[in-house]
Design a protein around this motif. Structure first.
Motif, PDB file in Angstrom:
ATOM      1  N   ASN A   1       8.292  12.941  -3.782  1.00 40.77           N
ATOM      2  CA  ASN A   1       8.409  12.514  -5.178  1.00 40.77           C
ATOM      3  C   ASN A   1       9.712  11.763  -5.418  1.00 40.77           C
ATOM      4  OD1 ASN A   1       6.088  13.166  -6.756  1.00 40.77           O
ATOM      5  ND2 ASN A   1       6.548  15.340  -6.490  1.00 40.77           N
ATOM      6  N   ILE A   2      10.794  12.266  -4.844  1.00 38.28           N
ATOM      7  CA  ILE A   2      12.096  11.610  -5.016  1.00 38.28           C
ATOM      8  C   ILE A   2      12.094  10.233  -4.358  1.00 38.28           C
ATOM      9  CG2 ILE A   2      14.551  11.787  -4.494  1.00 38.28           C
ATOM     10  CD1 ILE A   2      14.229  14.836  -4.567  1.00 38.28           C
ATOM     11  N   VAL A   3      11.544  10.171  -3.153  1.00 38.61           N
ATOM     12  CA  VAL A   3      11.535   8.904  -2.412  1.00 38.61           C
ATOM     13  C   VAL A   3      10.707   7.850  -3.129  1.00 38.61           C
ATOM     14  CG1 VAL A   3      10.776   7.805  -0.273  1.00 38.61           C
ATOM     15  CG2 VAL A   3      11.979   9.984  -0.193  1.00 38.61           C
ATOM     16  N   PHE A   4       9.541   8.240  -3.618  1.00 35.34           N
ATOM     17  CA  PHE A   4       8.661   7.241  -4.223  1.00 35.34           C
ATOM     18  C   PHE A   4       9.095   6.867  -5.635  1.00 35.34           C
ATOM     19  CE2 PHE A   4       5.885   8.568  -0.766  1.00 35.34           C
ATOM     20  CZ  PHE A   4       5.479   7.325  -0.312  1.00 35.34           C
ATOM     21  N   ASP A   5       9.787   7.739  -6.304  1.00 36.25           N
ATOM     22  CA  ASP A   5      10.395   7.324  -7.570  1.00 36.25           C
ATOM     23  C   ASP A   5      11.421   6.223  -7.331  1.00 36.25           C
ATOM     24  OD1 ASP A   5       8.875   9.066  -9.031  1.00 36.25           O
ATOM     25  OD2 ASP A   5      10.392  10.660  -9.100  1.00 36.25           O
ATOM     26  N   GLN A   6      12.187   6.361  -6.266  1.00 39.92           N
ATOM     27  CA  GLN A   6      13.161   5.328  -5.923  1.00 39.92           C
ATOM     28  C   GLN A   6      12.465   4.032  -5.502  1.00 39.92           C
ATOM     29  OE1 GLN A   6      15.821   6.462  -2.785  1.00 39.92           O
ATOM     30  NE2 GLN A   6      16.918   4.512  -2.788  1.00 39.92           N
ATOM     31  N   MET A   7      11.389   4.140  -4.722  1.00 35.71           N
ATOM     32  CA  MET A   7      10.655   2.947  -4.307  1.00 35.71           C
ATOM     33  C   MET A   7      10.068   2.205  -5.505  1.00 35.71           C
ATOM     34  SD  MET A   7       8.546   3.984  -0.872  1.00 35.71           S
ATOM     35  CE  MET A   7       9.366   4.600   0.601  1.00 35.71           C
ATOM     36  N   ILE A   8       9.534   2.959  -6.454  1.00 35.41           N
ATOM     37  CA  ILE A   8       8.942   2.327  -7.637  1.00 35.41           C
ATOM     38  C   ILE A   8      10.012   1.609  -8.445  1.00 35.41           C
ATOM     39  CG2 ILE A   8       7.800   2.811  -9.831  1.00 35.41           C
ATOM     40  CD1 ILE A   8       6.293   5.067  -8.399  1.00 35.41           C
TER      41      ILE A   8
ATOM     42  N   GLN B   1      11.148  11.560   5.428  1.00 33.12           N
ATOM     43  CA  GLN B   1      11.162  12.649   4.453  1.00 33.12           C
ATOM     44  C   GLN B   1      10.188  13.754   4.844  1.00 33.12           C
ATOM     45  OE1 GLN B   1      13.158  13.212   1.870  1.00 33.12           O
ATOM     46  NE2 GLN B   1      14.311  11.364   2.366  1.00 33.12           N
ATOM     47  N   VAL B   2       9.023  13.360   5.331  1.00 29.64           N
ATOM     48  CA  VAL B   2       8.058  14.365   5.791  1.00 29.64           C
ATOM     49  C   VAL B   2       8.629  15.137   6.980  1.00 29.64           C
ATOM     50  CG1 VAL B   2       5.754  14.716   6.760  1.00 29.64           C
ATOM     51  CG2 VAL B   2       6.095  13.030   4.950  1.00 29.64           C
ATOM     52  N   LEU B   3       9.254  14.420   7.901  1.00 29.67           N
ATOM     53  CA  LEU B   3       9.829  15.068   9.079  1.00 29.67           C
ATOM     54  C   LEU B   3      10.962  16.020   8.699  1.00 29.67           C
ATOM     55  CD1 LEU B   3       9.997  15.291  12.166  1.00 29.67           C
ATOM     56  CD2 LEU B   3      11.517  13.308  12.145  1.00 29.67           C
ATOM     57  N   ASN B   4      11.837  15.589   7.817  1.00 29.01           N
ATOM     58  CA  ASN B   4      12.946  16.455   7.393  1.00 29.01           C
ATOM     59  C   ASN B   4      12.440  17.689   6.653  1.00 29.01           C
ATOM     60  OD1 ASN B   4      14.878  14.737   8.476  1.00 29.01           O
ATOM     61  ND2 ASN B   4      15.078  13.553   6.588  1.00 29.01           N
TER      62      ASN B   4
ATOM     63  N   LEU C   1      -0.819  10.985  -1.006  1.00 25.88           N
ATOM     64  CA  LEU C   1      -0.356  12.111  -0.197  1.00 25.88           C
ATOM     65  C   LEU C   1       0.225  13.218  -1.068  1.00 25.88           C
ATOM     66  CD1 LEU C   1       0.240  13.381   2.556  1.00 25.88           C
ATOM     67  CD2 LEU C   1       2.362  12.047   2.628  1.00 25.88           C
ATOM     68  N   ILE C   2       0.979  12.841  -2.080  1.00 27.59           N
ATOM     69  CA  ILE C   2       1.568  13.848  -2.974  1.00 27.59           C
ATOM     70  C   ILE C   2       0.480  14.626  -3.710  1.00 27.59           C
ATOM     71  CG2 ILE C   2       2.964  14.134  -5.052  1.00 27.59           C
ATOM     72  CD1 ILE C   2       4.669  11.773  -4.078  1.00 27.59           C
ATOM     73  N   ILE C   3      -0.519  13.909  -4.210  1.00 30.16           N
ATOM     74  CA  ILE C   3      -1.617  14.578  -4.920  1.00 30.16           C
ATOM     75  C   ILE C   3      -2.365  15.523  -3.986  1.00 30.16           C
ATOM     76  CG2 ILE C   3      -3.834  14.193  -6.067  1.00 30.16           C
ATOM     77  CD1 ILE C   3      -2.662  11.597  -7.186  1.00 30.16           C
TER      78      ILE C   3
ATOM     79  N   GLU D   1       0.800  -1.228   0.000  1.00 30.74           N
ATOM     80  CA  GLU D   1       0.000   0.000   0.000  1.00 30.74           C
ATOM     81  C   GLU D   1       0.830   1.275   0.000  1.00 30.74           C
ATOM     82  OE1 GLU D   1      -4.251  -1.080   2.191  1.00 30.74           O
ATOM     83  OE2 GLU D   1      -2.848   0.326   3.097  1.00 30.74           O
ATOM     84  N   ILE D   2       2.112   1.163   0.324  1.00 32.53           N
ATOM     85  CA  ILE D   2       2.881   2.369   0.598  1.00 32.53           C
ATOM     86  C   ILE D   2       2.992   3.269  -0.625  1.00 32.53           C
ATOM     87  CG2 ILE D   2       5.090   1.251   0.092  1.00 32.53           C
ATOM     88  CD1 ILE D   2       4.373   3.872   2.826  1.00 32.53           C
ATOM     89  N   VAL D   3       3.141   2.677  -1.810  1.00 34.26           N
ATOM     90  CA  VAL D   3       3.273   3.500  -3.018  1.00 34.26           C
ATOM     91  C   VAL D   3       1.969   4.232  -3.306  1.00 34.26           C
ATOM     92  CG1 VAL D   3       3.678   3.447  -5.505  1.00 34.26           C
ATOM     93  CG2 VAL D   3       5.100   2.072  -3.982  1.00 34.26           C
TER      94      VAL D   3
END
Length: 225
Positions: free
Chosen positions: A139-146, A123-126, A60-62, A52-54
């Protein structure tokens, strides 16, 4: 009669000693069983979160790019997603009780079993600490996850080829040819193959197929895309 009574008394005396020896073994086995049970449960939770994370991250991004506040975005994720939702609901609940958003994120990061969810919340905390845009960091984190999930899917596809070959040999070719050869040899040797032998063969084939499905399921990457 006296000899039997002596044997009975001797066996009775040794029963407590035998139980005393078996108890540590029993507790040791139970200890390792519950440890493995906890690890298996944590691994199952990690896999469910990874599925579900992706989707939750994209959601969340949208939301953030549409101008929805972070608090409301977390509340919507808590309502929309069954697996990752409780973690976001926990953050919202702590914020409602007076905890700062940063502290609530830190507490959830420390207890979440999923490294992907932990990375997302980091990432949200930072972004909150540095004042950067949360959506850009995500966006950067989830591109890497994908990309990582795509690599896992390709590796899974490569693993399926030898597994499928093994299944064809052990679950289809060997049982069919083996049963035919067994019947032919039994007819030449005048052996009577009863129903018990056929049931055992059928159970063996079923066991092989079950093991194959279990191996395939265990090798499947935790994703639902």
């Amino acid at each position: 009669m006296l000899h039997r009574l002596w044997i009975h008394e001797r066996g009775t005396r040794h029963q407590p000693f035998t139980i005393f020896l078996l108890l540590p073994i029993f507790f040791l086995l139970a200890f390792f069983y519950f440890i493995k049970l906890a690890d298996a449960k944590a691994d199952r939770i990690r896999k469910e979160i990874s599925k579900e994370i992706v989707f939750a991250g994209r959601y969340l991004i949208i939301e953030l790019e549409s101008g929805v506040p972070l608090y409301d975005s977390f509340s919507n994720i808590a309502k929309e997603f069954q697996v990752v939702g409780p973690y976001f609901a926990e953050i919202i609940g702590k914020v409602d009780l007076g905890t700062t958003f940063e502290d609530a994120l830190n507490e959830t990061i420390s207890i979440t079993p999923s490294p992907q969810l932990r990375k997302m919340l980091w990432q949200v905390l930072n972004a909150l600490k540095t004042g950067a845009e949360v959506s850009d960091s995500l966006n950067i984190v989830f591109d890497q996850m994908i990309r990582e999930q795509q690599i896992e899917a390709k590796e899974y596809a490569r693993k399926l080829n030898p597994l499928a070959m093994f299944y064809m040999i052990m679950a289809i070719i060997v049982p069919s040819l083996g049963t035919t050869m067994l019947i032919v040899m039994a007819s030449f040797m005048q052996l009577n193959l009863g129903i018990t032998v056929l049931i055992v063969l059928a159970c063996f084939v079923g066991f092989i197929q079950y093991m194959f499905l279990a191996v395939v399921r265990s090798q499947r990457p935790p994703m639902d895309i």
